[in-house]
Scaffold this motif. Structure first.
Motif, mmCIF file in Angstrom:
data_model
loop_
_atom_site.group_PDB
_atom_site.id
_atom_site.type_symbol
_atom_site.label_atom_id
_atom_site.label_comp_id
_atom_site.label_asym_id
_atom_site.label_seq_id
_atom_site.Cartn_x
_atom_site.Cartn_y
_atom_site.Cartn_z
ATOM 1 N N GLY A 387 -1.907 -0.243 -4.826
ATOM 2 C CA GLY A 387 -1.024 0.868 -5.166
ATOM 3 C C GLY A 387 -0.828 0.988 -6.661
ATOM 4 O O GLY A 387 -1.644 0.509 -7.459
ATOM 5 N N ARG A 388 0.310 1.606 -7.040
ATOM 6 C CA ARG A 388 0.486 1.958 -8.452
ATOM 7 C C ARG A 388 0.648 0.753 -9.366
ATOM 8 O O ARG A 388 0.585 0.884 -10.577
ATOM 9 C CB ARG A 388 1.623 2.974 -8.615
ATOM 10 N N CYS A 389 0.888 -0.446 -8.777
ATOM 11 C CA CYS A 389 0.997 -1.659 -9.599
ATOM 12 C C CYS A 389 -0.294 -2.465 -9.612
ATOM 13 O O CYS A 389 -0.311 -3.608 -10.097
ATOM 14 C CB CYS A 389 2.156 -2.524 -9.126
ATOM 15 N N ALA A 390 -1.401 -1.899 -9.088
ATOM 16 C CA ALA A 390 -2.685 -2.619 -9.111
ATOM 17 C C ALA A 390 -3.207 -2.678 -10.545
ATOM 18 O O ALA A 390 -2.603 -2.135 -11.468
ATOM 19 C CB ALA A 390 -3.676 -1.921 -8.181
ATOM 20 N N SER A 391 -4.358 -3.338 -10.709
ATOM 21 C CA SER A 391 -4.860 -3.629 -12.055
ATOM 22 C C SER A 391 -5.555 -2.409 -12.677
ATOM 23 O O SER A 391 -6.698 -2.097 -12.347
ATOM 24 C CB SER A 391 -5.820 -4.811 -11.978
ATOM 25 N N MET A 392 -4.819 -1.721 -13.539
ATOM 26 C CA MET A 392 -5.321 -0.520 -14.217
ATOM 27 C C MET A 392 -4.726 -0.513 -15.614
ATOM 28 O O MET A 392 -3.651 -1.079 -15.822
ATOM 29 C CB MET A 392 -4.864 0.763 -13.488
ATOM 30 N N THR A 393 -5.396 0.156 -16.544
ATOM 31 C CA THR A 393 -4.751 0.382 -17.828
ATOM 32 C C THR A 393 -3.677 1.466 -17.633
ATOM 33 O O THR A 393 -3.614 2.111 -16.575
ATOM 34 C CB THR A 393 -5.758 0.874 -18.884
ATOM 35 N N HIS A 394 -2.866 1.659 -18.665
ATOM 36 C CA HIS A 394 -1.821 2.693 -18.598
ATOM 37 C C HIS A 394 -2.438 4.054 -18.219
ATOM 38 O O HIS A 394 -1.931 4.751 -17.330
ATOM 39 C CB HIS A 394 -1.148 2.742 -19.972
ATOM 40 N N GLU A 395 -3.541 4.421 -18.859
ATOM 41 C CA GLU A 395 -4.137 5.737 -18.577
ATOM 42 C C GLU A 395 -4.894 5.751 -17.252
ATOM 43 O O GLU A 395 -4.903 6.760 -16.553
ATOM 44 C CB GLU A 395 -5.071 6.140 -19.711
ATOM 45 N N GLY A 396 -5.536 4.630 -16.921
ATOM 46 C CA GLY A 396 -6.205 4.549 -15.618
ATOM 47 C C GLY A 396 -5.183 4.747 -14.512
ATOM 48 O O GLY A 396 -5.418 5.460 -13.536
ATOM 49 N N GLN A 397 -4.003 4.147 -14.704
ATOM 50 C CA GLN A 397 -2.939 4.240 -13.699
ATOM 51 C C GLN A 397 -2.390 5.652 -13.620
ATOM 52 O O GLN A 397 -1.951 6.089 -12.553
ATOM 53 C CB GLN A 397 -1.826 3.241 -14.062
ATOM 54 N N SER A 398 -2.415 6.387 -14.745
ATOM 55 C CA SER A 398 -1.862 7.746 -14.715
ATOM 56 C C SER A 398 -2.705 8.663 -13.838
ATOM 57 O O SER A 398 -2.268 9.753 -13.481
ATOM 58 C CB SER A 398 -1.694 8.306 -16.129
ATOM 59 N N ALA A 399 -3.902 8.205 -13.443
ATOM 60 C CA ALA A 399 -4.729 8.947 -12.478
ATOM 61 C C ALA A 399 -4.620 8.312 -11.087
ATOM 62 O O ALA A 399 -4.184 8.950 -10.129
ATOM 63 C CB ALA A 399 -6.187 8.946 -12.936
ATOM 64 N N ALA A 400 -4.982 7.030 -10.990
ATOM 65 C CA ALA A 400 -5.160 6.401 -9.660
ATOM 66 C C ALA A 400 -3.854 5.926 -9.044
ATOM 67 O O ALA A 400 -3.866 5.249 -8.025
ATOM 68 C CB ALA A 400 -6.157 5.253 -9.761
ATOM 69 N N ARG A 401 -2.694 6.285 -9.646
ATOM 70 C CA ARG A 401 -1.400 5.950 -9.037
ATOM 71 C C ARG A 401 -1.033 6.908 -7.912
ATOM 72 O O ARG A 401 -0.074 6.658 -7.181
ATOM 73 C CB ARG A 401 -0.301 6.009 -10.111
ATOM 74 N N VAL A 402 -1.735 8.043 -7.788
ATOM 75 C CA VAL A 402 -1.297 9.036 -6.802
ATOM 76 C C VAL A 402 -1.625 8.571 -5.378
ATOM 77 O O VAL A 402 -2.392 7.629 -5.176
ATOM 78 C CB VAL A 402 -1.873 10.457 -7.077
ATOM 79 N N SER A 403 -1.049 9.268 -4.408
ATOM 80 C CA SER A 403 -1.077 8.785 -3.021
ATOM 81 C C SER A 403 -2.495 8.510 -2.502
ATOM 82 O O SER A 403 -2.709 7.510 -1.817
ATOM 83 C CB SER A 403 -0.405 9.797 -2.094
ATOM 84 N N GLY A 404 -3.447 9.421 -2.794
ATOM 85 C CA GLY A 404 -4.797 9.263 -2.235
ATOM 86 C C GLY A 404 -5.382 7.897 -2.563
ATOM 87 O O GLY A 404 -5.817 7.152 -1.676
ATOM 88 N N ALA A 405 -5.362 7.548 -3.847
ATOM 89 C CA ALA A 405 -5.932 6.259 -4.268
ATOM 90 C C ALA A 405 -5.102 5.103 -3.718
ATOM 91 O O ALA A 405 -5.643 4.029 -3.425
ATOM 92 C CB ALA A 405 -6.006 6.185 -5.790
ATOM 93 N N CYS A 406 -3.786 5.303 -3.559
ATOM 94 C CA CYS A 406 -2.942 4.225 -3.011
ATOM 95 C C CYS A 406 -3.298 3.960 -1.548
ATOM 96 O O CYS A 406 -3.318 2.814 -1.107
ATOM 97 C CB CYS A 406 -1.468 4.571 -3.174
ATOM 98 N N PHE A 407 -3.591 5.032 -0.776
ATOM 99 C CA PHE A 407 -4.040 4.816 0.613
ATOM 100 C C PHE A 407 -5.329 3.999 0.620
ATOM 101 O O PHE A 407 -5.499 3.079 1.417
ATOM 102 C CB PHE A 407 -4.290 6.154 1.323
ATOM 103 N N VAL A 408 -6.253 4.371 -0.279
ATOM 104 C CA VAL A 408 -7.543 3.662 -0.342
ATOM 105 C C VAL A 408 -7.324 2.181 -0.640
ATOM 106 O O VAL A 408 -7.856 1.299 0.045
ATOM 107 C CB VAL A 408 -8.428 4.295 -1.451
ATOM 108 N N MET A 409 -6.541 1.912 -1.687
ATOM 109 C CA MET A 409 -6.312 0.512 -2.094
ATOM 110 C C MET A 409 -5.612 -0.257 -0.977
ATOM 111 O O MET A 409 -5.936 -1.415 -0.712
ATOM 112 C CB MET A 409 -5.462 0.466 -3.367
ATOM 113 N N GLY A 410 -4.640 0.382 -0.326
ATOM 114 C CA GLY A 410 -3.898 -0.300 0.731
ATOM 115 C C GLY A 410 -4.801 -0.670 1.898
ATOM 116 O O GLY A 410 -4.791 -1.812 2.373
ATOM 117 N N GLN A 411 -5.612 0.293 2.353
ATOM 118 C CA GLN A 411 -6.495 0.001 3.488
ATOM 119 C C GLN A 411 -7.441 -1.144 3.138
ATOM 120 O O GLN A 411 -7.681 -2.052 3.948
ATOM 121 C CB GLN A 411 -7.298 1.251 3.897
ATOM 122 N N ALA A 412 -7.967 -1.110 1.920
ATOM 123 C CA ALA A 412 -8.909 -2.164 1.502
ATOM 124 C C ALA A 412 -8.196 -3.511 1.410
ATOM 125 O O ALA A 412 -8.742 -4.541 1.828
ATOM 126 C CB ALA A 412 -9.531 -1.797 0.154
#
Ligand code: FAD
Length: 451
Positions: A387-412
């Motif tokens: 989710g939004r606290c996974a390993s990303m830079t500040h700017e990487g997180q400003s994209a992949a923090r949204v719900s779609g990517a969080c569902f992906v990370m959670g399922q994995a």
């Protein structure tokens, strides 16, 4: 008033152990819902711990009411690129009558609005169908370590008292990286100068006349500019004011909450959070008055909901084996250990504004792979972070923090936790090909067919 340096020593006490699980997931946002459902669907005994009395995370608790990142602009064609557990949840929300059709965002991709009540009911049902256990009203406050690298128990505070929950593998989906931080995982906050993405107090208005309002989201920025010329001050530009499924109800994403020094309120600082809740509601009411006075169709509108909490976009980002970067998002990077994709651009909530940066459209495939390594924190054997606290830079997180990517990370993360138990291996050492095979057979899209 007590000084910050004042301490007292509490008496030692014995903490009751209230459960033993294969996998404990902390946090019931999009990442935690997907992690718990996926791990339980693999046949594991799973507990999801959540401080509130409902699931959805920022999506319900902060009134976000809109899924971003489910879609990407793939060489000019907008497609849904997040599937798997997300599809099951979407189907449940649709069955409750609370899912809107996808709508265009800035002419480049789609997002999809939903009703919070439907989301809560749908997420409860998904976890019940998956046979994951939920412990609501439990605030995680610490861990007990077995060794420096292994977590033994999660400590929670509840109305029934302080208690310990044992598990073999833990998944931190708290958004704030609470569990990982308790366990000593390294983390970062903000950009190079420590600036966090700004929080927003969302709100929704009902009683809008949909015919008179029309496509008001297109005209509101110009109305705001005209008001500014008359001396009206708004917290930020980039207002998002859009209808929900029921056209008389609109969500308003326009406030921006800062401390007196202009820096973003930090969602891991209790005093700042408390201040931010109040400022956020003041800003929400002021903007509501502007809507009612200036925007056609809003004259009889009323605030139907100010959510339980201020919307927090960014706090701790745990340092993992790989950090997703802005360059990865913009270049639509590929990774051999892909677990799914992020199709959302960089959406940076800076002081007074929202700054967007997109991959090349239509020249690119419009999404980057999310590598498994971003879920694996440094130095811990039985912990994953999604989710939004996974390993990303500040700017990487400003994209992949949204719900779609969080569902992906959670399922994995849920599937990987199962595989680490099956292989008696540390989370870092699970067989990646097996993880990818399991994810694809469970309906996830790993983005390996498009370049
Ligand atoms: C104002 C705002 C607008 C946004 N707009 C959009 C949008 O339109 N579309 C979109 O897709 N995304 C949007 N986002 C981003 C998105 O909502 C979040 O990034 C996403 O919900 C993160 O999911 P998560 O599962 O990682 O964490 P969260 O959603 O933050 O969920 C974490 C969960 O953990 C629980 N928790 C935390 N700490 C503890 C603890 N110690 N003990 C027990 N429980 C705990 C919380 O209560 C929460 O339920 C927005 C965010 C904000 C703040």
């Amino acid at each position: 008033m007590a000084a910050a340096s004042d301490f007292l020593t509490e008496p030692e006490r014995k903490t009751p152990v209230i459960g033993r699980y294969d996998i404990v997931v902390l946090g019931g946002g999009p990442a935690g819902i997907a992690a718990a459902a996926a791990a339980a669907q693999c046949g594991r005994f799973v507990l999801l711990v959540e401080r509130y009395g409902f699931l959805g995370g920022m999506g319900t608790a902060a009134g976000v009411t809109n899924f971003c990142g489910l879609h990407a602009n793939v060489h000019g064609e907008i497609r849904q690129v997040v599937h798997g557990v997300a599809d099951e949840l979407l189907a449940n929300i649709a069955a409750c009558g609370g899912l809107n059709a996808p709508h265009p965002v800035l002419g480049k991709t789609h997002a999809q609005a939903y009703d919070t009540a439907a989301y809560k009911i749908a997420a409860d049902a998904l976890l019940a169908e998956s046979k994951a256990v939920i412990q609501f009203h439990a605030l995680a406050v610490g861990v007990v370590m077995e060794t420096k690298e292994r977590i033994k128990a999660l400590i929670v505070e509840t109305k029934s008292g302080r208690s310990a929950i044992l598990a073999d593998v833990f998944i931190d989906c708290s958004g704030d990286g609470d569990l990982a931080a308790f366990a000593g995982a390294p983390f970062e906050k903000g950009d190079d100068a420590g600036n966090l993405l700004y929080p927003t107090m969302m709100f929704r208005v009902a009683g809008v006349d949909p015919v008179a309002a029309g496509e008001a989201w297109r005209t509101i920025p110009a109305l705001m500019e005209a008001a500014e010329k008359r001396g009206v001050k708004f917290p930020r530009k980039g207002a998002i004011v859009r209808p929900q499924k029921h056209m008389s109800e609109w969500r308003v994403n326009v406030t921006q909450v800062k401390n007196a020094d202009g820096r973003a309120v930090d969602g891991t600082n209790a005093l700042e959070l408390s201040f931010g809740e109040i400022v956020g509601r003041v800003q929400a009411y002021e903007f509501f008055e502007f809507l009612r006075a200036e925007v056609p169709g809003f004259a009889d509108a009323y605030i139907v909901d100010i959510p339980p909490q201020l919307g927090i976009r960014e706090t701790r980002r745990i340092r993992g084996l790989y950090q997703l970067t802005a360059a990865d998002v913009i270049s639509c990077a590929s990774f051999p250990d892909t677990i799914g994709v992020n199709g959302w651009p960089i959406e940076n909530h800076v002081a007074g504004d929202v700054v967007w940066r997109w991959p090349d459209i239509p020249g690119s495939r419009g999404f980057n792979h999310l590598p498994y390594r971003m879920l694996v924190p440094q130095g811990l054997a039985n912990l994953l972070v999604a989710g939004r606290c996974a390993s990303m830079t500040h700017e990487g997180q400003s994209a992949a923090r949204v719900s779609g990517a969080c569902f992906v990370m959670g399922q994995a993360a849920g599937t990987a936790a199962h595989l680490s138990l099956a292989a008696h291996a540390a989370c870092a050492d699970i067989p990646i090909a097996k993880l990818q095979e399991a994810l694809e057979s469970d309906g996830a899209y790993l983005g390996r067919d498009v370049t």
